[in-house]
Structures are given as C-alpha cells and as structure tokens.
Write a protein that holds these residues in place. Sequence first.
Motif, mmCIF file in Angstrom:
data_model
loop_
_atom_site.group_PDB
_atom_site.id
_atom_site.type_symbol
_atom_site.label_atom_id
_atom_site.label_comp_id
_atom_site.label_asym_id
_atom_site.label_seq_id
_atom_site.Cartn_x
_atom_site.Cartn_y
_atom_site.Cartn_z
ATOM 1 N N PRO A 186 0.768 -1.476 -0.194
ATOM 2 C CA PRO A 186 0.172 -0.003 0.167
ATOM 3 C C PRO A 186 0.755 1.347 -0.089
ATOM 4 C CG PRO A 186 -1.007 -1.569 1.700
ATOM 5 C CD PRO A 186 0.327 -2.183 1.133
ATOM 6 N N GLU A 187 1.722 1.288 0.811
ATOM 7 C CA GLU A 187 2.700 2.361 0.767
ATOM 8 C C GLU A 187 3.454 2.716 -0.753
ATOM 9 O OE1 GLU A 187 5.147 -0.926 2.650
ATOM 10 O OE2 GLU A 187 3.146 -0.205 2.769
ATOM 11 N N THR A 188 3.912 1.619 -1.279
ATOM 12 C CA THR A 188 4.305 2.083 -2.595
ATOM 13 C C THR A 188 2.985 2.577 -3.716
ATOM 14 O OG1 THR A 188 5.762 0.103 -2.457
ATOM 15 C CG2 THR A 188 5.346 0.950 -4.763
ATOM 16 N N CYS A 189 2.023 2.017 -3.435
ATOM 17 C CA CYS A 189 0.703 2.405 -4.448
ATOM 18 C C CYS A 189 0.457 3.848 -4.106
ATOM 19 C CB CYS A 189 -0.331 1.692 -3.891
ATOM 20 S SG CYS A 189 -0.419 -0.295 -4.317
ATOM 21 N N ALA A 190 0.567 4.325 -2.774
ATOM 22 C CA ALA A 190 0.577 5.631 -2.363
ATOM 23 C C ALA A 190 1.698 6.579 -3.276
ATOM 24 C CB ALA A 190 0.557 5.895 -0.861
ATOM 25 N N LYS A 191 2.907 6.112 -2.919
ATOM 26 C CA LYS A 191 3.890 7.033 -3.488
ATOM 27 C C LYS A 191 3.803 7.033 -5.099
ATOM 28 C CE LYS A 191 7.095 6.012 0.346
ATOM 29 N NZ LYS A 191 7.145 7.708 0.650
ATOM 30 N N LEU A 192 3.407 5.986 -5.758
ATOM 31 C CA LEU A 192 3.336 6.009 -7.061
ATOM 32 C C LEU A 192 2.035 6.979 -7.789
ATOM 33 C CD1 LEU A 192 3.712 2.249 -8.234
ATOM 34 C CD2 LEU A 192 5.104 3.895 -8.380
ATOM 35 N N ALA A 193 1.057 6.898 -6.834
ATOM 36 C CA ALA A 193 -0.117 7.920 -7.221
ATOM 37 C C ALA A 193 0.249 9.274 -6.960
ATOM 38 C CB ALA A 193 -1.249 7.469 -6.285
ATOM 39 N N ALA A 194 0.997 9.531 -5.882
ATOM 40 C CA ALA A 194 1.502 10.988 -5.606
ATOM 41 C C ALA A 194 2.395 11.211 -6.586
ATOM 42 C CB ALA A 194 2.106 10.815 -4.231
ATOM 43 N N GLU A 195 3.417 10.616 -7.026
ATOM 44 C CA GLU A 195 4.267 10.862 -8.166
ATOM 45 C C GLU A 195 3.397 11.139 -9.380
ATOM 46 O OE1 GLU A 195 7.570 11.711 -10.597
ATOM 47 O OE2 GLU A 195 7.355 11.642 -8.497
ATOM 48 N N LEU A 210 10.159 6.821 -12.745
ATOM 49 C CA LEU A 210 10.557 7.224 -11.418
ATOM 50 C C LEU A 210 11.163 5.802 -11.143
ATOM 51 C CD1 LEU A 210 8.224 7.153 -8.673
ATOM 52 C CD2 LEU A 210 7.329 6.355 -10.884
ATOM 53 N N VAL A 211 12.182 5.941 -10.071
ATOM 54 C CA VAL A 211 12.749 4.892 -9.497
ATOM 55 C C VAL A 211 12.463 4.825 -7.967
ATOM 56 C CG1 VAL A 211 14.911 3.613 -8.544
ATOM 57 C CG2 VAL A 211 14.891 4.817 -10.720
ATOM 58 N N LEU A 212 11.749 3.877 -7.571
ATOM 59 C CA LEU A 212 11.250 3.654 -6.001
ATOM 60 C C LEU A 212 11.744 2.428 -5.323
ATOM 61 C CD1 LEU A 212 9.198 5.579 -4.302
ATOM 62 C CD2 LEU A 212 7.386 4.048 -5.148
ATOM 63 N N GLY A 213 12.390 2.573 -4.307
ATOM 64 C CA GLY A 213 13.119 1.267 -3.764
ATOM 65 C C GLY A 213 13.925 0.445 -4.584
ATOM 66 N N VAL A 404 -4.379 8.415 2.575
ATOM 67 C CA VAL A 404 -4.495 9.167 1.011
ATOM 68 C C VAL A 404 -3.937 10.803 1.148
ATOM 69 C CG1 VAL A 404 -6.644 7.866 0.569
ATOM 70 C CG2 VAL A 404 -6.932 10.059 1.467
ATOM 71 N N ARG A 405 -3.540 10.984 2.258
ATOM 72 C CA ARG A 405 -3.124 12.448 2.461
ATOM 73 C C ARG A 405 -1.795 12.584 1.495
ATOM 74 N NH1 ARG A 405 -3.720 12.873 7.444
ATOM 75 N NH2 ARG A 405 -5.190 14.477 7.519
ATOM 76 N N GLU A 406 -1.012 11.621 1.192
ATOM 77 C CA GLU A 406 0.320 11.894 0.409
ATOM 78 C C GLU A 406 -0.087 12.269 -0.906
ATOM 79 O OE1 GLU A 406 4.785 10.067 -0.725
ATOM 80 O OE2 GLU A 406 3.049 9.093 0.817
ATOM 81 N N PRO A 407 -0.837 11.225 -1.595
ATOM 82 C CA PRO A 407 -0.984 11.384 -2.896
ATOM 83 C C PRO A 407 -2.038 12.776 -3.249
ATOM 84 C CG PRO A 407 -2.212 9.435 -2.143
ATOM 85 C CD PRO A 407 -1.154 9.915 -1.289
#
Length: 557
Positions: A186-195, A210-213, A404-407
Amino acid sequence: MRLRALLDTDALGLRLLGGEDELDRSVRGVMTTDLRDPSRYLSGGELVLTGLAWRRDADDSEPFVRILVQAGVAALAAGEAELGDVPEDLVLACVRHRLPLFAVHESVAFATITEHVVRQVSGERAGDLAAVVDRHRRMMTSGPAGGGPDVVLDLLGSDLDLRAWVLSPTGRLIAGSKVSGSELPPETCAKLAAEHLAAARTGRRGPHRLVLGGTRYSLFPIRSSGRSPQAARDVRETVLSDWLLAVEADAGDWPEERLDLLQGVTQLIAVERDRRDAARTVRRRLAQEVLELVQTGAAPAEIAARLRVAAPVLLPGLGAAPHWQVVVARVEWADDAVEGGPVAQSLLEEVLVDPTATGPEPLDRIAVAHTGDEAIALVPLPAVSVEHDGSETGLLADALLQSVREPLSAGLNDDGRLTLGVSAAVHSAEGLRGALEEARHARRVAAARPGRVCAAGHQELASHVLLLPFVPDDVRRAFTARLLDPLKDYDRRHRAELIPTLEAFLECDGSWTRCATRLHLHVNTLRYRVGRIEQLTGRDLSRLEDKLDFFLALRMS
C-alpha cells in the motif's frame, strides 16, 4: 517466429546440418547453455545455443539431445569456435530425435543471435497482444464479457513479461498482474499515485518515469474514453479522479509500437472506469433527491420514504432503517477557474470506498451529491455499535484521510485544498438535517487548520475549537498579540522560557507541584516565572477567566 526465418537471415550465418522438414517450428525464445542437463531452465519452444563445452566424448551427445527434445525445444545451434566442425555424433543424435541442428560460424557471436531472436519474438508478441487488446476492447464496449482490466494485465505479464497495476488517484489498488511476485505494498501504491498526480499538475506528458526502492516504474494516465487529453478545460478538473497504469519498467527506451500498445491498454481500462461511473449514477441521483428534501425543510416522513428507497440500493439485504452518517467535502482552488463540487464528489466517492476493497467496482456503500463547491455523502451504516464511554462508532475523520493524504496533497499542489467534515451517526430522517449541519460545521473547523488535506469530526464540535474558526483573523491576531507578545519578547531577550512555562502550567490545571515536577524546576522558581507572566500581561493566573484567555491565545497562535 519460424526457424526458416532464422536460416534465411544472412547476418546470422547459420548453416543447417539436419532437420530440414522441421523448419516451420515456432521459436518462442532463446537460451545459451553449456550445462550437461539444462532442463530446469527450459520451458519449451527455445532455440538453444551451445559452445559444446558439455561434450567430453561421443557418448555425451545422445543424452544431451534427448533432454532437449523432452523439454520441447525448437532447435539446437552449435558453435564452431571450440571444436571447429560440429561433431558427427551430435548431428546423428539430432537426426534420430528429429531436432533441427544449426552450425554457428565462429565469426558470429551468440549475443547477435540472441538479440535478433528476442527482438523478433517480442515484436510478434506485441502484435499478437495488440490484437487481443483490440478484441477485448470491443467486447468490453458492448458488455462486461471481457473480464475487466485484470485480463489485459495478465496478458501483459504472460506475453511481454511486464508487471502492471491499475491504481486510483488515492493509491487504491484497482487491478494488478497475477504474475508471481507482483504484490504491490500500500505504501508503494500511495507513492506512485503521488508521483503521478504531481507530474500531472506540472503538465508533463506521460509516461512519467521514476525509481522507487530500487525499482523502475513508468506511469501512464488513464483518461475517460469519452474525452481526448485536450478536452478538459483545466487539468484540475480531472487530476483527482483519473486512474493510472503503473508498469514495472523504464519506458524511456521503448519503441513507438510498444508505447502505442500501452496506450491501447489504458484506453481499454478507461472503458471499465466509465462503466463504474455510470453505475454510480443511481446512487448520485438518490443522494441529490434526499439532500434537496433535507435542505428545503421537507417533512421527516417524506425524507424517510426516500431513505427507504436508498437503503436497499446502497446496502442490499440490510433492511430499510440503517443508521446514517453525513460527510461533507470541499475542494477549493486559489482561483475560481475550476468548480470544486464535481471534483469533490469524485474524490469523496473514492475516499469513502472500503479501504480493503479491490477491483474496479468495489462494494460502494455511499451516495454522493454535489452543490456548488461542496460535495455531500450519505453513508449508511449496517450496525452502529456503542463504545464503553457511550459514544457511537462509525466513520472517523482522521482515519478517512490517513492513507490518502500524501497523493492528494501532491494532486492539490500549492493552489488547492481539501477539507472534510464528518457527522455523528443518526438513526432516523429527523436527525438527518442536524447531521448535515454538524458535518458542515466540522468541515469549517478543518478549514481553520493548516495543511492541504484536513478533516474534523463531530467529536470536536463539543469543545472550544468549534468557536475558533469563526473568529475573524484580525481579531485573533490582536487577541493573541496582546496576551503573548510581551512574553515572547521577554523570552527572546532573557531566554526565560515563559511561554513553555505557561503552556505546562495550564496543562497541569494550575497545580504547582505537578507543573514543577514536569518542568524539573523548584516550586519557587515556577512561582517566580508565573509571577513574571502576570506582571508582563496584567493578568491573574489564579482566575479562571484569565486562564481561559491564555489557553485560547495559545491555541490560536
């Protein structure tokens, strides 16, 4: 591709030693090996390249060829660099087992053959997959028989070795490849959506990379199949509602054909998204009708009758009298170019989806209407339990926005804001009007807080914070300056820590002993500091009224 095509490619310099009748075999891949038994690495259909290092004498050829045939390989190509000519025993073994055999001239590198085969096979797979995607699109356009986006994502995984996922703008996983190891946290999903949202707000064209982890991703926007990328007047109208396709690959060096294929996949998934939106039309209409009755002061009996129609649609099998909560959301932009109501409606529908639900059509238990810049959700609760302190449980404001705050902050950028208020649960039509006002008041409390994404619940309306959002800014500034500026100036000049002392004293309810212990001070030192506070402000901290004034000033500062 066919074996015959390899033989006809002069640049590869292949010479056929046996198996002329088998040249119509298909090649699905290529593998280089010098193992005596490479069967564990074979899946069938490969062109096997070998330098013959596995062969010690003539007796080794028969078992090696037998292993290849049992694994279902398409053909064997033996290099001449090591032994000069291909041994006769290997030629005879291939003839016996009807396995096509090629000789590779020493001037031709195995890497050249590998690159050629991979390029040809990938191109053919992409073409086949494109045809499947097109056929699948036609099926989904005419009805749900296509099977949804999961089918196409599985094809991307099986035919092009691409792991891919469909995500909502809040980072909710809608669909994903079923290839082994394709789980996306889920944390990866949130970061991808934010990007994705951040890139969309800057106007960059997809795919966004992008590169993530340590893993490379490419993000493709999924827009409504009913509009072109230029159809929207402003990106802010759709950025918080569009889905995205995340692919575990770097699309920067992809050929146009593969980019076109992925674009076709996004168009196919957009059909599914449009179908989901169409399914929500009934719920939106129900919410609009109920809210119009509530806001125009209709009789409770009339509102109750409409709720009896809404309940089975939202919660089938529940019955006609669930408890209800009201959630109010507002999306505001720095200018008035974009109407916030439709944006808030789409966003509220996504935020209120069960966080454990996956798929393009999760179990929606909400009906959302919008008016002006405001969206209002009716949320039925199948059962409202009571906690030990007597309070009813239900939707909690902070919990709704926690994941959902980050995205959403990325999508709002620096010119947008989302504020959200949640009412208490009510069990009848009579309480619905009060719940709506309660949710609106809670949203105003959230609007008084800093941050791009803020929420407040009904629990906060019973405290002093209900009053603070409605105090004019100039009054607040004057009030806090009159009480706190003398203390701040004194702290700045003498490092006396009067403000921290005041905060601790109020939090300890004026208890000298507890406050001194908390601050690790002698009681006499504490008394000196409190006396200095009273002297500088002209207030008396033994009086309840002055304590309350200091308390409010600290909260508003």
